[in-house]
Write a protein that holds these residues in place. Structure first.
Motif, short mmCIF file in Angstrom:
data_model
loop_
_atom_site.label_atom_id
_atom_site.label_comp_id
_atom_site.label_asym_id
_atom_site.label_seq_id
_atom_site.Cartn_x
_atom_site.Cartn_y
_atom_site.Cartn_z
N GLU A 15 -7.66 60.02 53.27
CA GLU A 15 -8.84 58.92 53.12
C GLU A 15 -7.53 57.50 53.04
OE1 GLU A 15 -11.72 58.80 53.60
OE2 GLU A 15 -11.90 60.90 53.66
N GLN A 16 -6.02 57.86 52.89
CA GLN A 16 -5.25 57.01 52.79
C GLN A 16 -5.44 56.00 51.53
OE1 GLN A 16 -4.73 54.77 56.46
NE2 GLN A 16 -4.36 56.81 57.79
N GLN A 17 -5.70 56.62 50.58
CA GLN A 17 -6.09 56.25 49.15
C GLN A 17 -4.94 56.51 48.10
OE1 GLN A 17 -8.32 53.76 48.20
NE2 GLN A 17 -9.58 53.81 49.80
N GLY A 18 -4.40 55.45 47.42
CA GLY A 18 -3.44 55.76 46.29
C GLY A 18 -4.17 56.26 45.02
N VAL A 19 -4.04 57.52 44.81
CA VAL A 19 -4.63 58.19 43.68
C VAL A 19 -3.78 58.71 42.43
CG1 VAL A 19 -6.77 58.61 45.10
CG2 VAL A 19 -5.07 60.35 44.61
N SER A 20 -2.54 58.28 42.55
CA SER A 20 -1.65 58.95 41.70
C SER A 20 -1.89 58.74 40.18
CB SER A 20 -0.03 58.83 42.25
OG SER A 20 0.34 59.25 43.27
N ALA B 237 -6.90 62.48 49.27
CA ALA B 237 -6.26 61.16 49.19
C ALA B 237 -5.47 60.45 50.29
CB ALA B 237 -5.31 60.76 47.96
N GLU B 238 -4.64 61.77 50.77
CA GLU B 238 -3.83 61.37 51.95
C GLU B 238 -4.62 61.38 53.14
OE1 GLU B 238 -1.01 64.68 54.63
OE2 GLU B 238 -0.40 64.27 52.38
N HIS C 82 -7.47 67.08 45.62
CA HIS C 82 -7.52 65.71 45.46
C HIS C 82 -6.47 64.96 45.98
CE1 HIS C 82 -10.59 67.88 42.85
NE2 HIS C 82 -11.32 67.01 43.24
N ASP C 83 -5.45 65.80 45.66
CA ASP C 83 -3.94 64.96 46.40
C ASP C 83 -3.98 65.02 48.06
OD1 ASP C 83 -1.55 63.64 46.01
OD2 ASP C 83 -0.63 65.52 46.77
N SER D 79 -4.54 57.97 38.79
CA SER D 79 -5.84 58.91 38.30
C SER D 79 -5.42 60.29 38.22
CB SER D 79 -6.97 58.91 39.06
OG SER D 79 -7.61 57.65 39.15
#
Length: 249
Positions: A93-98, A90-91, A86-87, A100
């Motif tokens: 999709e260029q989303q910040g998920v830290s 996130a890279e 999922h990390d 979560s």
């Protein structure tokens, strides 16, 4: 009663196996069964590491408390809570998920997902005439297990599972009575009634151990649990989980 329920009710831990490895087809079928388990919000937050290498099995047996059946079985599975992919996504999709990934909620989701997958594996294996045993002792030395299995951040090896062809039948341990574990509408908190039910259960367990050992052992369940819980174990766990990047918030 159908065959599935009969399989469930006849579960017992198997600790001696034939010197006979599972086939690739069997392994793939067991993993497919694991993947068919329910998963929270389709997150699929787990991974399974299969161990065939004899030296790795031997080392994992040592790390698990010198349990010989970790070394000698048809196949050894390690079930992991896994948010590493999922990390990675996130890279992508260029989303910040830290926030979560570091939350207690997502840590719980990953642990639950992995456990559901493992239980599907267990049921599938037993339906195929194989035996299984969960190995919680894997958590005795998670730093060493993590290094041995090349496990990255955001992944926690939770437990192992031995699978193979049983050399012994084993016995079904009596579980707590229905009325003790099933609460309808709300949790029943009558402590005196609970103690009474536990005393009755102790009698069942003492008889089980006595018959199994020809009188050499007659433990009660409450005595066994109290002695175990009086000695805290694996108290490094919180620190290790946080070090792996999970359960921070």
């Amino acid at each position: 009663m159908n065959q599935t329920i009969e399989t469930l009710l006849q579960h017992r831990s198997i600790r001696k196996y034939e010197n006979r490895q599972l086939t690739e087809e069997q392994i793939q079928l067991l993993v497919a069964s694991a993947q068919a388990a329910s998963t929270s919000s389709y997150i699929q937050a787990y991974s399974i590491i299969g161990i065939k290498d004899a030296e790795k099995k031997k080392r994992l047996a040592e790390l698990s408390g010198n349990q010989a059946y970790v070394e000698t079985n048809g196949h050894f599975f390690v079930f992991c809570a896994d948010l590493y992919r999922h990390d990675v996504l996130a890279e992508m999709e260029q989303q910040g998920v830290s926030a979560s990934l570091e939350s207690t909620e997502k840590f719980m989701v990953a642990v639950i997902d992995a456990t559901l997958a493992a239980q599907n594996t267990a049921i599938a294996a037993e339906s195929m005439g194989l035996g299984i045993c969960y190995i919680g002792g894997l958590r005795n030395h998670l730093e060493e297990v993590t290094q041995l299995l090349n496990i990255p951040k955001c992944v926690i090896p939770l437990f192992g599972m031995t699978v193979g062809y049983p050399l012994e039948e084993g016995s079904v341990k009596p579980r707590l009575p229905f009325q003790h574990v099933y609460h309808e509408e709300a949790y029943k908190q009558d402590r005196e009634k609970m103690k009474q039910e536990l005393r009755s259960y102790n009698e069942v367990i003492s008889q089980y151990y006595s018959e199994r050992t020809e009188g050499a052992r007659a433990d009660t369940w409450t005595g066994q649990m109290a002695r175990m819980l009086a000695k805290p174990v694996r108290m490094y766990m919180k620190e290790f989980v946080i070090k792996q990047g999970l359960n921070k918030k």
